[in-house]
Enzyme design. Structure first.
Site, mmCIF file in Angstrom:
data_model
loop_
_atom_site.group_PDB
_atom_site.id
_atom_site.type_symbol
_atom_site.label_atom_id
_atom_site.label_comp_id
_atom_site.label_asym_id
_atom_site.label_seq_id
_atom_site.Cartn_x
_atom_site.Cartn_y
_atom_site.Cartn_z
ATOM 1 N N TYR A 199 0.821 -1.215 0.000
ATOM 2 C CA TYR A 199 0.000 0.000 0.000
ATOM 3 C C TYR A 199 0.854 1.265 0.000
ATOM 4 O O TYR A 199 0.322 2.368 0.069
ATOM 5 C CB TYR A 199 -0.899 0.042 1.245
ATOM 6 C CG TYR A 199 -2.139 -0.819 1.157
ATOM 7 C CD1 TYR A 199 -2.043 -2.202 1.117
ATOM 8 C CD2 TYR A 199 -3.410 -0.251 1.134
ATOM 9 C CE1 TYR A 199 -3.175 -2.991 1.048
ATOM 10 C CE2 TYR A 199 -4.547 -1.037 1.064
ATOM 11 C CZ TYR A 199 -4.425 -2.405 1.024
ATOM 12 O OH TYR A 199 -5.546 -3.183 0.963
ATOM 13 N N LYS B 297 4.558 -14.513 4.557
ATOM 14 C CA LYS B 297 4.793 -15.480 3.493
ATOM 15 C C LYS B 297 6.302 -15.521 3.330
ATOM 16 O O LYS B 297 6.852 -15.169 2.282
ATOM 17 C CB LYS B 297 4.037 -14.983 2.240
ATOM 18 C CG LYS B 297 4.054 -15.905 1.065
ATOM 19 C CD LYS B 297 3.060 -17.052 1.148
ATOM 20 C CE LYS B 297 3.305 -17.981 -0.030
ATOM 21 N NZ LYS B 297 2.613 -19.262 0.068
ATOM 22 N N ASP C 72 -1.165 -18.140 3.355
ATOM 23 C CA ASP C 72 -2.112 -19.045 2.678
ATOM 24 C C ASP C 72 -2.619 -20.108 3.644
ATOM 25 O O ASP C 72 -3.818 -20.399 3.716
ATOM 26 C CB ASP C 72 -1.482 -19.663 1.413
ATOM 27 C CG ASP C 72 -0.111 -20.287 1.646
ATOM 28 O OD1 ASP C 72 0.492 -20.084 2.726
ATOM 29 O OD2 ASP C 72 0.380 -20.992 0.734
ATOM 30 N N ASP D 99 -5.536 -7.108 5.030
ATOM 31 C CA ASP D 99 -6.741 -6.717 4.286
ATOM 32 C C ASP D 99 -7.534 -7.970 3.903
ATOM 33 O O ASP D 99 -8.738 -8.064 4.139
ATOM 34 C CB ASP D 99 -6.308 -5.931 3.043
ATOM 35 C CG ASP D 99 -7.491 -5.472 2.212
ATOM 36 O OD1 ASP D 99 -8.491 -5.010 2.805
ATOM 37 O OD2 ASP D 99 -7.424 -5.597 0.971
ATOM 38 N N ASP E 245 -11.235 -9.658 5.742
ATOM 39 C CA ASP E 245 -12.510 -9.946 5.054
ATOM 40 C C ASP E 245 -12.892 -11.415 5.228
ATOM 41 O O ASP E 245 -14.066 -11.751 5.408
ATOM 42 C CB ASP E 245 -12.425 -9.622 3.550
ATOM 43 C CG ASP E 245 -12.851 -8.187 3.242
ATOM 44 O OD1 ASP E 245 -12.641 -7.312 4.109
ATOM 45 O OD2 ASP E 245 -13.386 -7.943 2.143
#
Ligand code: IPM
Ligand code: MG
Length: 285
Positions: A108, A153, A186, A210, A214
């Protein structure tokens, strides 16, 4: 307050009812409607007003008629950056999980560009930027006697991943009572669905946070119920008067706007988080 577009104004109306009396409320007209009307979604003068307030309660901004980025980068991301709101706190009490999302760096950052057929979006991670977010997450886990899980990750994003791990390992020595573990992003998405009980406090970078928030909202009370606090927690380093931006996680839902169908739970929770944050502030002379 910045009610914004679509269902923003109606959920903010509901949220205002939980604010204590005696607050001096300032209304900021920003968002898609204003952009469509005037070509400007948000101005420097609005930013100055927000900087002079104690906190910002936001509804939602977004509209398919406005090109991507104008409202997102122009309002929300700009506010996060300019007010240096480096923690994005997203609680999911139904799951017993709190996501602490780094809120000013990562992909971002705004670094990158387009060169012919190549587009880059640079994932910027700095030790001070990561450390302050990780420290906040450790403090939260300590206060609640909970586990902390770093989500990244590291197997692929080796540079950023190593930095996050180093900072977390280093910080862990100052919080000997907090159990710490690590999950690849993941795998964390998978485990959140199958066995959310394995996580308490999750700390992660801006983009993983982010996505995972959700996912968590979908598993918990739905997007309508999720709330977030974008914070600069310590008064000592806060660049402006504004301690945070509080918002529901949902968008503007133009299809149901004005029909009395919007779930205001997320906005109400955001307003409660705002009140809690104001009350937790050390008294000033
Ligand atoms: C969120 C939203 C924002 C983000 C958008 C609207 C810019 O999805 O707060 O999660 O990507 O951070
Ligand atoms: Mg999001």
């Amino acid at each position: 307050m910045l009610p914004g577009d679509g269902i923003g104004p109606e959920v903010i109306d509901a949220a205002l009812k939980v604010l204590p009396g005696g607050l001096d409320l300032v209304h900021i007209d920003a968002g898609a409607e204003r952009w469509l009307r005037s070509g400007q979604a948000f101005g420097d003068d609005d930013l100055d007003v927000i900087k002079s307030c104690d906190a910002l309660l936001m509804g939602a901004v977004g509209d398919p008629r406005v090109p991507d980025g104008i409202l997102e980068r122009g309002i929300i991301i700009r506010l996060r950056q300019e007010l240096d709101l480096y923690v994005n706190l997203r609680p999911f009490p139904e799951l017993g999980i709190t996501i602490v999302r780094e809120n000013t760096e990562g992909p971002y950052s705004g670094v990158g560009g387009r060169d012919g057929d190549t587009a880059t979006e640079v994932n910027v991670n700095t030790v001070p930027g990561v450390r302050r977010c990780v420290r906040y997450a450790f403090e939260l886990a300590k206060e609640r006697a909970e586990r902390l899980t770093l989500v990244h990750k590291t197997n692929v994003l080796v540079h950023a991943g190593a930095l996050w791990r180093e900072v977390t390992d280093d910080m862990a020595s100052s919080f000997p009572d907090v159990p710490v573990d690590y999950a690849h992003a993941d795998a964390a998405a998978y485990h959140l669905v199958r066995e959310p009980g394995r996580y308490d406090v999750i700390v992660t970078d801006n983009l993983f946070g982010d996505l995972l928030s959700d996912l968590a909202a979908g598993l918990a009370g739905g997007l309508g119920a999720a709330a977030s606090a974008n914070l600069h927690p310590e008064p000592a380093t806060r660049p402006t008067r504004c301690l945070g931006l509080f918002e529901p996680v949902h968008g503007t839902a133009p299809d149901i706007a004005g029909k009395g169908l919007a779930d205001s739970a997320g906005a109400v929770t955001a307003a409660r988080m705002l009140v809690d944050a104001l009350e937790a502030e050390p008294a000033t002379a």
